[in-house]
Scaffold this active site. Structure first.
Site, PDB file in Angstrom:
ATOM      1  N   SER A 214       0.866  -1.176   0.000  1.00 36.26           N
ATOM      2  CA  SER A 214       0.000   0.000   0.000  1.00 36.26           C
ATOM      3  C   SER A 214       0.903   1.226   0.000  1.00 36.26           C
ATOM      4  O   SER A 214       1.931   1.247  -0.666  1.00 36.26           O
ATOM      5  CB  SER A 214      -0.884  -0.074   1.233  1.00 36.26           C
ATOM      6  OG  SER A 214      -1.796   0.971   1.253  1.00 36.26           O
ATOM      7  N   ARG A 382      -5.893   3.710  -0.567  1.00 34.18           N
ATOM      8  CA  ARG A 382      -6.969   3.633   0.411  1.00 34.18           C
ATOM      9  C   ARG A 382      -8.133   2.768  -0.082  1.00 34.18           C
ATOM     10  O   ARG A 382      -8.963   2.326   0.700  1.00 34.18           O
ATOM     11  CB  ARG A 382      -7.478   5.050   0.690  1.00 34.18           C
ATOM     12  CG  ARG A 382      -7.634   5.283   2.139  1.00 34.18           C
ATOM     13  CD  ARG A 382      -8.139   6.591   2.587  1.00 34.18           C
ATOM     14  NE  ARG A 382      -8.133   7.696   1.666  1.00 34.18           N
ATOM     15  CZ  ARG A 382      -8.044   8.961   2.064  1.00 34.18           C
ATOM     16  NH1 ARG A 382      -7.895   9.235   3.332  1.00 34.18           N
ATOM     17  NH2 ARG A 382      -8.096   9.952   1.204  1.00 34.18           N
ATOM     18  N   VAL A 504      -6.735   3.721  11.077  1.00 33.71           N
ATOM     19  CA  VAL A 504      -5.587   4.031  10.219  1.00 33.71           C
ATOM     20  C   VAL A 504      -6.003   4.650   8.874  1.00 33.71           C
ATOM     21  O   VAL A 504      -7.159   4.591   8.500  1.00 33.71           O
ATOM     22  CB  VAL A 504      -4.689   2.775   9.979  1.00 33.71           C
ATOM     23  CG1 VAL A 504      -4.165   2.257  11.281  1.00 33.71           C
ATOM     24  CG2 VAL A 504      -5.465   1.690   9.275  1.00 33.71           C
ATOM     25  N   GLU A 505      -5.028   5.211   8.195  1.00 30.04           N
ATOM     26  CA  GLU A 505      -5.207   5.844   6.866  1.00 30.04           C
ATOM     27  C   GLU A 505      -6.354   6.852   6.862  1.00 30.04           C
ATOM     28  O   GLU A 505      -7.185   6.870   5.958  1.00 30.04           O
ATOM     29  CB  GLU A 505      -5.407   4.785   5.773  1.00 30.04           C
ATOM     30  CG  GLU A 505      -4.132   4.021   5.472  1.00 30.04           C
ATOM     31  CD  GLU A 505      -4.229   3.093   4.278  1.00 30.04           C
ATOM     32  OE1 GLU A 505      -5.229   3.139   3.556  1.00 30.04           O
ATOM     33  OE2 GLU A 505      -3.287   2.315   4.078  1.00 30.04           O
ATOM     34  N   GLY A 506      -6.415   7.675   7.884  1.00 30.59           N
ATOM     35  CA  GLY A 506      -7.493   8.669   8.000  1.00 30.59           C
ATOM     36  C   GLY A 506      -8.580   8.088   8.875  1.00 30.59           C
ATOM     37  O   GLY A 506      -9.395   7.282   8.400  1.00 30.59           O
TER      38      GLY A 506
END
Ligand SMILES: Cc1cc2nc3c(=O)[nH]c(=O)nc-3n(C[C@H](O)[C@H](O)[C@H](O)COP(=O)(O)OP(=O)(O)OC[C@H]3O[C@@H](n4cnc5c(N)ncnc54)[C@H](O)[C@@H]3O)c2cc1C
Length: 855
Positions: A214, A382, A504-506
């Site tokens: 990713s 994402r 995670v990731e926002g």
């Protein structure tokens, strides 16, 4: 009577004609001519009073003005642009870069109020290549076989050495790396399917494999790295000789990642015995996945050049560099404990780490471009790792829950037959179908070259939220079986892990409140970005021309959406165009309706609230929910077509789209209820809900159909959990559950015989084991059948069983040796020093205590 008919005729000409022109977005000139012609005809042949005619002609004047481009530009657009410039919300560079990242795809169509379904339906069906399929059936299947969750999570807190070695050998870390660097060069779809499969088996392995594929060093290098950097790192990242991580988050900067204070100062220093211009770095990062075992650290920091050694700027902004973890001053090795899930995650610090300038990804010219790089890559990443992980866990949950609730009997029948349990099961199945569809269709779009920034935020938020719902429901339908931890519990670990994907990731609250609509409104709206860019154009006159064009197109678009929203709501969208005449056609029409309603509501929200919409998070979150529901429902319809329009999947499709569009209706209703400008809200309600809220959630009967396909073996059940690791083998609960489910179906006639014999009073026991003995003795079933029934009965008992432990097993000290990491965490010299000095301090304290005691 005659005059009434004539009046009705003229009313239909104007109202019907007007709606027709607006509904079909007939261009301005043609519309103006048509309206003008109707007015002339009415003036000549109608029986209107002079006053009424004057009023109508006056109402026509704006249409004439709109066609006089020079006049409207000077008299309307120029003053409007001046006001607009003053109203423009302030926007930081980081916000602008986030807004401009990625591409606009199907999300743009949904925003238009008139989606062009061909755009979605014509996109190719995502399929695995032979090589990718062989990987799924070979190494991926084998890796799943090697994973023992209890051993990994409870005993080792890490994956065994042979699993790490297998992952590296088969290049699981290199799915996105091109072949000429030694990678697998898989499609986004294949990447997603591998993660889905691994997630259905083990969260630790899925997270470990997911991260390097990713957002991380490989992805950054591929897009922005120099050729030297690619040649240096990509082959060893592909072979697993280098383990990457990406460090952005720090104690000060979590959701507001751009606020990081980790820094690099351009200065002179000594590097390998030579004086060079380099960067002196200091950082303190936390929560970094793979950091404890990483050999190369992707680092985000702010770059400063106070002595102007590389240019005339003092500050360059966020920059990304690759730092080998054995560089002097770098600390890795310590671990966090993320909810007892055993993937490697920990902090990293750097103290006066001096590196050359060419450690910046992309070299010196990419100084300050770090944020742009990250948001661009997030537009793709994402949509893959976290959504696929949620889909994989949910596929396993659907598979296991369908079988378990059939095998588990209470009050004499399978618990799946109880409507209460059935309701939860239907949610598990339906939500899994939505995730499967969203992941597959969006990955397919990425493989066609899209970088779908807004859909990727939609997938990140909704798949992880749906995954959490599935995890909750799965816990509930399994009862105590899911609560008692131990090797036999195949549910709880997934449940425990769900908040990780949420964060995670926002983190999800932020993603819903700020990103989906906040980004979507500007990025996907056909005119807002154009207006914004025109207003910011340094060439003022060109800016005015662009603004004028965008503004008048925007007005036409708003008029069209008003007409469309009203007409589609009034007619339940029954006459709207759809791409297919299939049992799902009504769902396409429902989306058409909500697309127009959403576009109308969005425009009024932006018009009346302007920059304040950014602060009114709940309003934009609700609009984001409507956009998301439409997007996910569209992917469900497309997925159904991609999978060959299988009739047996229809209940899942109907349940999913109904649930989503019902949610869209309710969120739009809540939006209007909370809209601060009440007259506008009332006006919008008339156009959007002229017949009230008429859309209903899935019926109980539809839910029961979903339950039926989840609880009986067959192609629909198989397809729903297509990627899940369901191989029949001793350590795999999903395989064993399926075996028992198939046996339960085969044994049903025998069980009926036994039950009938009990009703007839031929056998008397209430315990199944004894009933089988009695039925055999009474020749109701044969010896062989009795043996089959006993075998089946034992298998079910094994599945229903939970673990228990001796009291001493609970002391962690008993398992300390086993807990030792298979791959010892790499402690830096600094950490070792710290530990040694702590020991010294502790020794001193003990000694002084002893002294005190003695005195
Ligand atoms: C297991 C795990 C692995 C991770 N891996 C990495 C990694 O490899 N690399 C890396 O750099 N980072 C990583 N992270 C960090 C992760 O990206 C952050 O945790 C995340 O960005 C949130 O930051 P925070 O935890 O500080 O929460 P905070 O920023 O403190 O947020 C707390 C809550 O407030 C909400 N919130 C904050 N601002 C707003 C707003 N304006 N509107 C609405 N809600 C808001 C958030 O949604 C959240 O619910 C990882 C985190 C975890 C837990």
């Amino acid at each position: 009577m005659f005059s009434f008919i004539v009046g009705l005729f003229w009313f239909l000409v104007f109202a019907g004609g007007g709606i027709y022109l607006a509904y079909n977005r007939i261009n301005l000139l043609a519309s103006s001519i048509a309206v003008g012609a109707a007015l002339v005809a009415y003036s000549l042949f109608g029986s209107a009073s002079a006053l009424w005619l004057i009023f109508l002609w006056l109402a026509y004047v704006p249409l004439i003005i709109a066609n006089l481009e020079d006049f409207r530009r000077e008299k309307i657009s120029r003053p409007a642009l001046a006001i607009y410039r003053k109203m423009l919300p302030s926007m930081s560079d980081t916000e602008r870069e986030a807004l401009e990242a990625g591409s606009v795809w199907w999300d743009g169509e949904l925003f238009s109020g008139m989606p062009d379904w061909d755009k979605l339906m014509s996109s190719p069906v995502p399929v695995l290549s032979d090589e990718e399929q062989a990987f799924m059936d070979g190494p991926c299947e084998e890796l799943c076989r090697m994973l023992d969750d209890w051993d990994i999570s409870h005993h080792r807190s890490d994956m065994p050495t042979e699993v790490w070695a297998f992952i590296k050998k088969h290049r699981f870390f290199a799915m996105i790396i091109p072949k000429h660097y030694g990678g697998l060069e898989f499609s986004a779809y294949a990447n997603a399917m591998v993660i889905t499969k691994l997630s259905s088996r083990n969260t630790t392995a899925a997270s470990t494999v997911g991260v390097p594929n990713s957002l991380g060093p490989a992805e950054l290098l591929l897009h922005y790295g120099t050729e030297e950097q690619k040649d240096r790192y990509l082959p060893s990242l592909a072979s697993g000789d280098e383990i990457p991580c990406f460090a952005l988050t720090s104690p000060h900067a979590g959701s507001d990642a751009a606020a990081l204070i980790d820094n690099g100062v351009v200065c002179k220093g000594t590097w390998q015995g030579k004086q060079i211009t380099g960067i002196l770095l200091n950082w303190d990062k936390r929560y970094i996945t793979l950091a404890p075992v990483a050999t190369v650290l992707g680092l985000a920091f702010k770059l400063y050049d106070p002595d102007h050694l590389i240019g005339d700027q003092d500050e360059y902004g966020i920059t990304a560099a690759l730092i080998p973890t054995d560089t002097e001053g770098v600390t890795v090795g310590r671990r966090h404990n993320p909810l007892n899930i055993a993937f490697q995650n920990g902090p990293t610090t750097g103290e006066n780490v001096f590196v050359p300038l060419d450690y910046i990804i992309g070299g010196q010219e990419m100084a300050g471009k770090g944020w742009k790089m990250l948001v661009e890559l997030l537009a793709v990443g994402r949509a893959i790792t976290l959504p696929s992980s949620a889909a994989g866990g949910s596929q396993a949950a659907s598979w296991s829950s369908g079988a378990y609730t059939t095998l588990r009997k209470q009050f004499g029948i399978s618990i799946a037959k109880f409507d209460g349990v059935g309701e939860a099961l239907a949610r598990i199945g339906g939500h899994t179908y939505i995730m499967n569809a969203a992941v597959a269709v969006t990955a397919g779009a990425i493989d066609q070259g899209e970088k779908p920034a807004v859909p990727s935020a939609i997938l990140k938020y909704h798949c992880t939220e749906l995954g959490r719902k599935v995890a909750n429901d799965t816990m509930d339908v399994h009862g105590g079986k899911a609560i008692m931890m131990g090797p036999k519990n195949y549910v709880a670990r997934g449940y425990m892990a769900t908040p990780i994907a949420i964060t995670v990731e926002g983190a999800n609250i932020l993603t819903r409140s700020l990103i989906i609509f906040g980004q979507g409104a500007i990025r996907c709206h056909p005119f807002v970005l154009r207006e914004l860019q025109a207003a910011q154009n340094e060439n003022k006159e060109r800016g005015l021309t662009e603004f004028d064009d965008a503004l008048f197109s925007h007005i036409g678009y708003a008029i069209s959406n008003t007409a469309r929203a009203f007409f589609l709501a009034l007619t339940h969208a029954k006459f709207s165009n759809v791409p297919l005449n299939t049992p799902t056609r009504r769902y396409y029409q429902n989306i058409n309706r909500y697309s127009a309603a959403f576009a109308l509501a969005s425009d009024f929200a932006m018009l009346t609230l302007g920059g304040k919409l950014k602060i009114k998070e709940l309003l934009s979150a609700r609009l984001g929910d409507v956009l998301s529901a439409m997007y996910l429902a569209s992917t469900v319809l497309k997925h159904f077509e991609n999978q060959g329009r299988r009739a047996s999947d229809l209940p899942l499709v109907e349940w999913s789209v109904r649930t989503l569009m019902y949610h869209a209706q309710e969120q739009l209703h809540s939006f209007l209820q909370n809209f601060p400008n009440r007259p506008i809200a009332m006006m919008l309600r008339i156009f959007i809900f002229p017949r009230g809220r008429t859309y209903s959630a899935p019926s109980d009967a539809l839910g029961r159909k979903v339950v039926d396909l989840m609880t009986s073996s067959g192609e629909a059940r198989d397809r729903l959990s297509q990627q899940a690791y369901t191989t029949l083998e001793p350590g795999n609960p999903l395989g064993l559950l399926q075996e028992a489910l198939l046996l339960s179906e085969a044994m049903a006639p025998l069980e009926n015989k036994v039950r009938q014999a009990q009703k007839d009073g031929v056998i008397h026991s209430t315990y199944l084991g004894q009933q089988i003995d009695e039925a055999e003795s009474a020749d109701i079933i044969s010896k062989a059948q009795a043996s089959q029934m006993r075998d089946y009965h034992q298998k079910v008992l094994d599945i229903l069983a939970v673990d228990d432990f001796a009291p001493e097993d609970f002391g962690r000290s008993g398992s300390v040796e086993k807990t030792a990491s298979a791959k010892p965490a790499k402690a830096s010299r600094k950490t070792k020093k710290k530990v040694a000095s702590k020991k010294k301090v502790a020794k001193k304290k003990v000694a002084s205590k002893k002294k005190k005691k003695a005195s």
